[in-house]
Design an enzyme around this catalytic site. Structure first.
Site, PDB file in Angstrom:
ATOM      1  N   GLU A 116     -40.849  27.882  25.400  1.00 21.44           N
ATOM      2  CA  GLU A 116     -42.005  28.272  24.257  1.00 21.44           C
ATOM      3  C   GLU A 116     -43.165  27.441  24.850  1.00 21.44           C
ATOM      4  O   GLU A 116     -43.473  26.181  24.301  1.00 21.44           O
ATOM      5  CB  GLU A 116     -41.536  27.669  22.950  1.00 21.44           C
ATOM      6  N   GLY A 150     -47.262  30.975  17.205  1.00 20.44           N
ATOM      7  CA  GLY A 150     -48.148  31.291  16.054  1.00 20.44           C
ATOM      8  C   GLY A 150     -49.374  31.798  16.042  1.00 20.44           C
ATOM      9  O   GLY A 150     -50.217  31.609  15.150  1.00 20.44           O
ATOM     10  N   LYS A 204     -38.312  27.941  10.558  1.00 21.96           N
ATOM     11  CA  LYS A 204     -39.358  26.974   9.986  1.00 21.96           C
ATOM     12  C   LYS A 204     -39.439  26.463   8.664  1.00 21.96           C
ATOM     13  O   LYS A 204     -38.298  26.671   7.837  1.00 21.96           O
ATOM     14  CB  LYS A 204     -40.892  27.058  10.727  1.00 21.96           C
ATOM     15  N   HIS A 250     -38.082  21.376  19.405  1.00 21.35           N
ATOM     16  CA  HIS A 250     -39.067  22.227  19.375  1.00 21.35           C
ATOM     17  C   HIS A 250     -40.611  21.401  19.506  1.00 21.35           C
ATOM     18  O   HIS A 250     -40.691  20.400  19.060  1.00 21.35           O
ATOM     19  CB  HIS A 250     -38.996  23.002  17.806  1.00 21.35           C
ATOM     20  N   GLU A 271     -43.076  21.537  17.976  1.00 19.59           N
ATOM     21  CA  GLU A 271     -43.588  21.155  16.339  1.00 19.59           C
ATOM     22  C   GLU A 271     -43.335  19.818  16.122  1.00 19.59           C
ATOM     23  O   GLU A 271     -43.798  18.866  15.521  1.00 19.59           O
ATOM     24  CB  GLU A 271     -43.514  22.191  15.007  1.00 19.59           C
ATOM     25  N   ASN A 303     -36.165  31.403  13.902  1.00 18.70           N
ATOM     26  CA  ASN A 303     -36.474  29.999  13.448  1.00 18.70           C
ATOM     27  C   ASN A 303     -37.307  30.043  12.182  1.00 18.70           C
ATOM     28  O   ASN A 303     -38.658  30.522  12.551  1.00 18.70           O
ATOM     29  CB  ASN A 303     -37.107  29.202  14.615  1.00 18.70           C
ATOM     30  N   SER A 332     -44.900  34.200  19.669  1.00 14.81           N
ATOM     31  CA  SER A 332     -45.639  35.241  19.346  1.00 14.81           C
ATOM     32  C   SER A 332     -44.802  36.374  19.874  1.00 14.81           C
ATOM     33  O   SER A 332     -45.447  37.535  20.106  1.00 14.81           O
ATOM     34  CB  SER A 332     -47.037  35.348  19.759  1.00 14.81           C
TER      35      SER A 332
HETATM   36  P1  13P Z   1     -43.851  32.384  16.550  1.00 16.11           P
HETATM   37  O1  13P Z   1     -43.029  33.614  16.892  1.00 16.11           O
HETATM   38  O2  13P Z   1     -44.434  32.416  15.165  1.00 16.11           O
HETATM   39  O3  13P Z   1     -45.021  32.238  17.443  1.00 16.11           O
HETATM   40  O4  13P Z   1     -43.128  31.010  16.742  1.00 16.11           O
HETATM   41  C1  13P Z   1     -42.413  30.806  17.744  1.00 16.11           C
HETATM   42  C2  13P Z   1     -41.421  29.549  17.834  1.00 16.11           C
HETATM   43  O5  13P Z   1     -42.274  28.554  17.514  1.00 16.11           O
HETATM   44  C3  13P Z   1     -40.097  29.594  17.592  1.00 16.11           C
HETATM   45  O6  13P Z   1     -39.479  28.356  17.344  1.00 16.11           O
END
Ligand code: 13P
Length: 249
Positions: free
Chosen positions: A166, A172, A11, A94, A96, A9, A211
């Site tokens: 997640e 992150g 982003k 997601h 976010e 992803n 992560s």
């Molecule tokens: P990270 O791997 O940066 O923690 O993000 C995970 C994520 O949100 C994947 O959709």
């Protein structure tokens, strides 16, 4: 046997040039893997990335999709448009999107339904906030997020998608869930779906995200209910992403 899936992803990162370069660096490393690999670039790079992926084993995915059919919805992107560009997958719900753009369980469930109807494979993200984990509410939150989709689409449709657990506190932050912590929730998710249909539950791929790196992927993927990963930061560097793909086998 469930085929593992490692999905990147990206982003809202990168440029046209870096998207091209990243795909160019990933492609030589994915030959011979048993796992499936996918990348989910920003909408505006889908066509370019899709063209580069043609004939390769790497699938294309989007990060979001409109709830509606095509029409007067300024700024939205409809599922058939994503199909047009060769997308197989689309991420829905997601954290976010839920946290920063107010996407409710009901909206996420509508997007899931729409994506499937238009021939996309939705990757449904679920996961708890740190406060919810600390309060002992992880299962309750994940159950609520799953149940919204089960109610809207039914268990057979849930089996046509992919679930990604997640935990929001691990996204992150560099603070990944331990394999045991993740496995516990993955088993809960599979168990809850088994309550509706054991064969759907047995075949459903449940990814872990938060992560994930080459160094912790082996331990996570060794867990019986973890069927791959949804990778954020580490999917932006070809070597890091490929290390995770290799860990999946
Ligand atoms: P990270 O791997 O940066 O923690 O993000 C995970 C994520 O949100 C994947 O959709």
């Amino acid at each position: 046997m469930r085929q593992r899936l490692v999905a990147g992803n990206w982003k809202m990162n990168g440029s046209l040039a870096s998207a091209r370069a990243l795909v160019g660096a990933i492609l030589p490393g994915v030959g011979g893997l048993k796992s499936e690999v996918a990348v989910c670039p920003p909408y505006v790079y889908l066509e370019t990335v899709g063209a580069l992926l043609k004939g390769s084993p790497v699938a294309l995915g989007a990060q979001n999709v409109a709830r509606e059919d095509p029409g007067a919805f300024t700024g939205e992107i409809a599922a058939p448009m994503l199909r047009d560009l060769g997308c197989k997958y689309v991420i829905v719900g997601h954290s976010e999107r839920r946290a920063l753009y107010g996407e409710s369980d009901a909206l996420v469930a509508e997007k899931y339904w729409r994506a499937l109807r238009e021939g996309l494979v939705p990757i449904l993200c679920v996961g708890e906030l740190l406060e919810e984990r600390d309060a002992g509410h992880t299962e309750q939150v994940v159950a609520r997020q799953l149940d919204a989709v089960l109610t809207r689409s039914g268990v057979a449709d849930l089996g046509r998608g992919v679930v990604a657990y997640e935990p929001v506190w691990a996204i992150g932050t560099g603070r990944t869930a331990t394999p045991e912590q993740a496995q516990e929730v993955h088993a809960f998710i599979r168990g809850r779906i088994a309550g509706h249909d054991p064969s759907v539950a047995a075949g459903l791929r449940i990814l872990y995200g938060g992560s994930v790196k080459g160094s912790n992927a082996v331990g996570l993927f060794a867990m019986p209910d973890i069927d791959g990963g949804l990778i954020g930061g580490a999917s932006l560097l070809a070597e890091d992403f490929l290390a995770i793909c290799r860990a999946a086998g």
